[in-house]
Design a protein around this motif. Sequence first.
Motif, PDB file in Angstrom:
ATOM      1  N   GLN A  32     -44.718  64.344  97.971  1.00  0.00           N
ATOM      2  CA  GLN A  32     -43.986  64.063  99.204  1.00  0.00           C
ATOM      3  C   GLN A  32     -44.974  64.100 100.360  1.00  0.00           C
ATOM      4  O   GLN A  32     -45.838  64.980 100.408  1.00  0.00           O
ATOM      5  CB  GLN A  32     -42.884  65.095  99.438  1.00  0.00           C
ATOM      6  CG  GLN A  32     -41.759  65.001  98.439  1.00  0.00           C
ATOM      7  CD  GLN A  32     -40.682  66.036  98.715  1.00  0.00           C
ATOM      8  OE1 GLN A  32     -40.942  67.230  98.688  1.00  0.00           O
ATOM      9  NE2 GLN A  32     -39.479  65.551  98.970  1.00  0.00           N
ATOM     10  N   ARG A  83     -40.626  55.883  93.142  1.00  0.00           N
ATOM     11  CA  ARG A  83     -41.258  55.975  94.453  1.00  0.00           C
ATOM     12  C   ARG A  83     -40.268  55.478  95.489  1.00  0.00           C
ATOM     13  O   ARG A  83     -39.464  54.579  95.222  1.00  0.00           O
ATOM     14  CB  ARG A  83     -42.571  55.195  94.521  1.00  0.00           C
ATOM     15  CG  ARG A  83     -42.403  53.701  94.348  1.00  0.00           C
ATOM     16  CD  ARG A  83     -43.745  53.018  94.303  1.00  0.00           C
ATOM     17  NE  ARG A  83     -43.580  51.571  94.230  1.00  0.00           N
ATOM     18  CZ  ARG A  83     -44.554  50.731  93.989  1.00  0.00           C
ATOM     19  NH1 ARG A  83     -45.777  51.178  93.803  1.00  0.00           N
ATOM     20  NH2 ARG A  83     -44.320  49.440  93.942  1.00  0.00           N
ATOM     21  N   GLN A 124     -40.144  54.857  99.838  1.00  0.00           N
ATOM     22  CA  GLN A 124     -40.519  54.951 101.238  1.00  0.00           C
ATOM     23  C   GLN A 124     -39.218  54.869 102.037  1.00  0.00           C
ATOM     24  O   GLN A 124     -38.420  53.959 101.819  1.00  0.00           O
ATOM     25  CB  GLN A 124     -41.423  53.792 101.654  1.00  0.00           C
ATOM     26  CG  GLN A 124     -42.795  53.832 101.076  1.00  0.00           C
ATOM     27  CD  GLN A 124     -43.684  52.706 101.593  1.00  0.00           C
ATOM     28  OE1 GLN A 124     -43.218  51.741 102.176  1.00  0.00           O
ATOM     29  NE2 GLN A 124     -44.965  52.839 101.358  1.00  0.00           N
ATOM     30  N   LYS A 156     -43.735  65.744  91.590  1.00  0.00           N
ATOM     31  CA  LYS A 156     -43.281  64.997  92.766  1.00  0.00           C
ATOM     32  C   LYS A 156     -44.304  65.113  93.882  1.00  0.00           C
ATOM     33  O   LYS A 156     -44.834  66.194  94.140  1.00  0.00           O
ATOM     34  CB  LYS A 156     -41.941  65.543  93.256  1.00  0.00           C
ATOM     35  CG  LYS A 156     -41.352  64.758  94.419  1.00  0.00           C
ATOM     36  CD  LYS A 156     -40.104  65.414  94.988  1.00  0.00           C
ATOM     37  CE  LYS A 156     -38.928  65.165  94.087  1.00  0.00           C
ATOM     38  NZ  LYS A 156     -37.659  65.620  94.705  1.00  0.00           N
ATOM     39  N   ASP A 204     -41.225  58.483 105.536  1.00  0.00           N
ATOM     40  CA  ASP A 204     -41.290  59.591 104.595  1.00  0.00           C
ATOM     41  C   ASP A 204     -41.504  58.965 103.227  1.00  0.00           C
ATOM     42  O   ASP A 204     -40.874  57.953 102.898  1.00  0.00           O
ATOM     43  CB  ASP A 204     -39.986  60.394 104.589  1.00  0.00           C
ATOM     44  CG  ASP A 204     -39.771  61.174 105.870  1.00  0.00           C
ATOM     45  OD1 ASP A 204     -40.756  61.484 106.559  1.00  0.00           O
ATOM     46  OD2 ASP A 204     -38.604  61.479 106.174  1.00  0.00           O
ATOM     47  N   TYR A 205     -42.391  59.556 102.444  1.00  0.00           N
ATOM     48  CA  TYR A 205     -42.714  59.016 101.131  1.00  0.00           C
ATOM     49  C   TYR A 205     -42.450  60.076 100.070  1.00  0.00           C
ATOM     50  O   TYR A 205     -42.781  61.248 100.253  1.00  0.00           O
ATOM     51  CB  TYR A 205     -44.188  58.603 101.062  1.00  0.00           C
ATOM     52  CG  TYR A 205     -44.559  58.031  99.714  1.00  0.00           C
ATOM     53  CD1 TYR A 205     -44.330  56.695  99.426  1.00  0.00           C
ATOM     54  CD2 TYR A 205     -45.099  58.834  98.718  1.00  0.00           C
ATOM     55  CE1 TYR A 205     -44.644  56.172  98.180  1.00  0.00           C
ATOM     56  CE2 TYR A 205     -45.411  58.324  97.475  1.00  0.00           C
ATOM     57  CZ  TYR A 205     -45.183  56.990  97.215  1.00  0.00           C
ATOM     58  OH  TYR A 205     -45.472  56.464  95.985  1.00  0.00           O
ATOM     59  N   GLU A 206     -41.867  59.618  98.963  1.00  0.00           N
ATOM     60  CA  GLU A 206     -41.652  60.484  97.819  1.00  0.00           C
ATOM     61  C   GLU A 206     -41.961  59.688  96.563  1.00  0.00           C
ATOM     62  O   GLU A 206     -41.564  58.526  96.452  1.00  0.00           O
ATOM     63  CB  GLU A 206     -40.192  60.939  97.800  1.00  0.00           C
ATOM     64  CG  GLU A 206     -39.823  61.792  96.614  1.00  0.00           C
ATOM     65  CD  GLU A 206     -38.358  62.174  96.652  1.00  0.00           C
ATOM     66  OE1 GLU A 206     -37.964  62.935  97.563  1.00  0.00           O
ATOM     67  OE2 GLU A 206     -37.618  61.699  95.766  1.00  0.00           O
TER      68      GLU A 206
END
Length: 127
Positions: free
Chosen positions: A106, A67, A69, A104, A86-88
Amino acid sequence: MNPMKMRDMVEKYVIAYNSFDIEGMIALLHEEIEFRNFSNGSVDVETKGIEEFWGIAEQSKSLFSHRCQTIVGYSFEDDKLQIELDYEGILAKDLPNGIKAGEKIQMKGKSVFAFKNDKIAVIEDYS
């Protein structure tokens, strides 16, 4: 609290979050930390106090194999700092909504941090 100190503390929190370092996250929090996660305009997770926060952090940690951020913007207002991010994340296990392990995720979001006694006292996540 000084805006640069708020920013430094939040950046340390995000680094700890991205590293799955729950103890590092907890070290930055006020003992009466309030956490709320807003999804689609309503609260879906809420905790009060270090112990409840720790529990949800452990649960969240187990959901992801990765993860991240990434802070893409900052704004300050009184004793609050808002970050745009942005988050992944890559799921470690299947979710009830049909998303499978290895997929994934996003998204874009924001987090608002409030401070008390030189610690993070409130975290509100919005996605």
